[in-house]
Scaffold this active site. Structure first.
Site, short mmCIF file in Angstrom:
data_model
loop_
_atom_site.label_atom_id
_atom_site.label_comp_id
_atom_site.label_asym_id
_atom_site.label_seq_id
_atom_site.Cartn_x
_atom_site.Cartn_y
_atom_site.Cartn_z
N LYS A 100 1.51 -3.70 7.18
CA LYS A 100 1.70 -3.81 5.72
C LYS A 100 3.19 -3.59 5.37
O LYS A 100 3.72 -4.25 4.48
CB LYS A 100 0.83 -2.79 4.98
N TYR B 31 -2.13 -0.56 11.12
CA TYR B 31 -2.34 -1.20 9.81
C TYR B 31 -1.12 -0.99 8.91
O TYR B 31 -0.58 -1.94 8.33
CB TYR B 31 -3.59 -0.62 9.14
N THR C 155 0.84 -1.21 0.00
CA THR C 155 0.00 0.00 0.00
C THR C 155 0.87 1.26 0.00
O THR C 155 2.03 1.22 0.47
CB THR C 155 -0.93 0.02 1.24
N ASP C 156 0.29 2.37 -0.44
CA ASP C 156 1.01 3.66 -0.36
C ASP C 156 1.21 4.11 1.08
O ASP C 156 2.03 4.99 1.36
CB ASP C 156 0.27 4.75 -1.16
N GLU C 157 0.46 3.51 2.02
CA GLU C 157 0.54 3.95 3.42
C GLU C 157 1.87 3.59 4.07
O GLU C 157 2.20 4.10 5.14
CB GLU C 157 -0.62 3.38 4.23
#
Ligand code: NAD
Ligand code: DAU
Length: 343
Positions: free
Chosen positions: A153, A149, A124-126
Site C-alpha cells: 500500500k 500488505y 491506509t493508516d498502516e
C-alpha cells in the site's frame, strides 16, 4: 462530476461508497470496475444494479488496457482496488504487489493519458507503521510499514505522489483507519467475531487481545472520501480517523454483550506475525475541510452488529463457500492450541 470510475467497487468500502455517491450526487453515473476476487461481491450492490446511473465492468487493474478502456469518458476516478487482508499478505504477497502497486500505476497512467480531472487513491493508516495517541502520525511523516500488505500500500501511495509531482496529475490520497460496517468480508476481525458469535462459534482473539484499532464507521469514511474527491488539494494526502480506538478484547466483549452471548466464546489464539500494536492519526487537515465523524464507538458497533444479525444470508453464503478452506488453514491449528477466556 458526471461520470465516475470506481475501481474495486464490489468490495466492502467500495460498495458502500458507490451507494453513498449515488444517493448524494444524483447527477453522477458510476462505472464500477472490479476483478471480482474472493473479496468482490456484486450482491453488495444488488439494490443499485438496476439503476440507469450505474454500470459494471469486469476487469483487473493489473491489465492496463482494460483500465484505460473502462476509464474512457470518465471525469473522475476513485481507486479502492486492492488485496486488503494483512493475514493473507503474510501467507503470500505476490497478488498484493500486482494489484496494490502495478494496479495503482495503471490507474494513474490511464488517468494521466486520458486527462481525467480528479483521482482519489485509497491508501491506509498502516503505511506509517505503529503509532500512539501521544504521538499521532501526520500526513508528511515518514512511512514505516511493517507487513507485506502495508508495504504494497505504501508503494501505491508513493506512486500517487510521483504522478502529482512529475505529471501534474490531480490526484489526492486518502489514508483511512480501520472501517467497520455492512458488507465487510468475514475474514476481517469484526465481521468474523460477529458472525462466529451468531453461530455460537469461538471468537479467535490474537495474542492477549491488547492491540488497538480505530473503528471508523464506513459511512463516515465515505463522507470523507467524497469530500476529498471534490475538495482535496492536488498531490496532498489526508488522514481519516474517528478516534474510536479500543483494544481487540474490548471489541470482542462488546460484540458478545450486544448479542447477549457469553464471554466464554472468546479464545486467545497464536498472535499474528509482526502484529502492529496500534495506529494513530492526526487528522487536523481533514477537520479543516469541515469533516467530523458522526458515529462514536458504541454507535458504530451497534449499527454493525445489527446489520450482520439482520443479513445472515449474505454472510452465510460466503462462509459456506471458499472461505471455509481459508478459515481452516488460518485458525485450525490456532484454535486447537487456544487459551480460554478469563477476565
Ligand atoms: P475489500 O477486500 O473488501 O475489497 C477489495 C475490492 O477490490 C474487491 O471488490 C476486489 O474484487 C477488488 N479487487 C481486488 N483486486 C483487484 C484487481 N486486481 N483489479 C480490480 N479489482 C480488484 O477491501 P476494502 O476493505 O473495501 O478496502 C478498500 C480499499 O481501502 C483498499 O485499497 C484498502 O487497502 C483500503 N483500506 C481499507 C480499510 C479497511 O478497514 N477495510 C482501511 C483503510 C484502507
Ligand atoms: O488500519 C487499516 C487497515 O485495517 C486496512 O488497511 C486493512 O485493509 C484492513 O484489513 C484492516 O487491517 P487490520 O489488520 O487492522 O484488520 P483485521 O480486521 O484483520 O484485524 C483487526 C485487529 O484484530 C488486528 O489487531 C488483528 C486482530 N485480529 C484479527 C483477526 C482476523 C484478531 O484478533 N483475530 C482475528 O481473527
Amino acid at each position: 462530476m458526471r461520470k465516475l470510475l470506481v475501481a474495486g467497487g464490489a468490495g466492502f468500502i467500495g460498495s458502500n461508497f458507490i451507494r453513498y455517491v449515488m444517493r448524494e450526487r444524483p447527477d453522477t453515473h458510476v462505472v464500477n470496475f472490479d476483478a471480482l476476487t474472493y473479496a468482490g461481491n456484486l450482491e453488495n450492490l444488488a439494490d443499485v444494479a438496476g439503476d440507469e446511473r450505474y454500470s459494471f465492468v469486469h476487469g483487473n487493474v493489473a491489465d492496463a488496457e482494460a483500465v484505460a478502456g473502462a476509464m474512457r469518458g470518465c471525469d473522475a476516478v476513485v481507486n479502492f482496488a486492492a488485496e486488503s487482508h494483512v493475514d493473507r499478505s503474510i501467507e503470500d504477497a505476490a497478488d498484493f504487489m500486482e494489484t496494490n502497486l502495478r494496479g495503482a500505476y495503471n490507474v494513474l497512467s490511464a488517468a494521466r493519458d486520458l486527462g481525467v480531472e480528479r483521482v482519489l487513491h485509497i491508501s491506509t493508516d498502516e503505511v506509517y507503521g505503529p503509532a500512539t495517541e501521544e504521538n499521532p502520525r501526520r500526513e508528511d511523516d515518514p512511512f514505516k510499514p511493517r507487513s507485506p500488505y502495508a508495504v504494497s500500500k505504501a508503494a501505491g501511495d508513493m506512486m500517487c505522489h510521483a504522478f502529482a509531482e512529475t505529471y501534474g496529475l490531480q490526484v489526492v490520497v486518502a489514508r483511512p483507519a480501520n472501517n467497520v460496517g455492512p458488507y465487510q468480508y468475514p475474514e476481517k476481525a469484526i465481521p468474523l467475531f460477529v458472525t462466529n458469535a451468531l453461530e455460537n462459534q469461538p471468537l479467535p482473539v490474537y495474542g492477549e487481545g491488547l492491540q488497538m484499532r480505530d473503528r471508523l464507521y464506513v459511512e463516515d469514511n465515505c463522507r470523507a472520501l467524497l469530500l476529498l474527491l471534490e475538495r482535496g488539494e492536488k498531490g496532498e494526502a489526508y488522514n481519516i480517523q474517528a478516534d474510536n480506538h479500543r483494544p481487540n478484547i474490548e471489541v470482542a466483549r462488546t460484540i458478545l454483550d450486544l448479542l447477549d452471548k457469553p464471554y466464554s466464546l472468546i479464545q486467545f489464539v497464536e498472535d499474528r506475525a509482526g502484529h502492529d500494536p496500534c495506529y494513530y492519526l492526526d487528522w487536523t487537515k481533514l477537520r479543516a475541510l469541515g469533516w467530523e465523524p458522526q458515529y462514536d464507538f458504541d454507535a458504530a458497533m451497534q449499527a454493525t452488529v445489527r446489520w450482520y444479525a439482520e443479513n445472515r444470508e449474505w454472510w452465510q453464503r460466503i462462509k459456506s463457500g471458499d472461505f471455509r478452506a481459508y478459515y481452516d488453514r488460518q485458525y485450525g491449528a490456532r484454535l486447537a492450541t487456544a487459551r480460554p477466556y478469563s477476565a
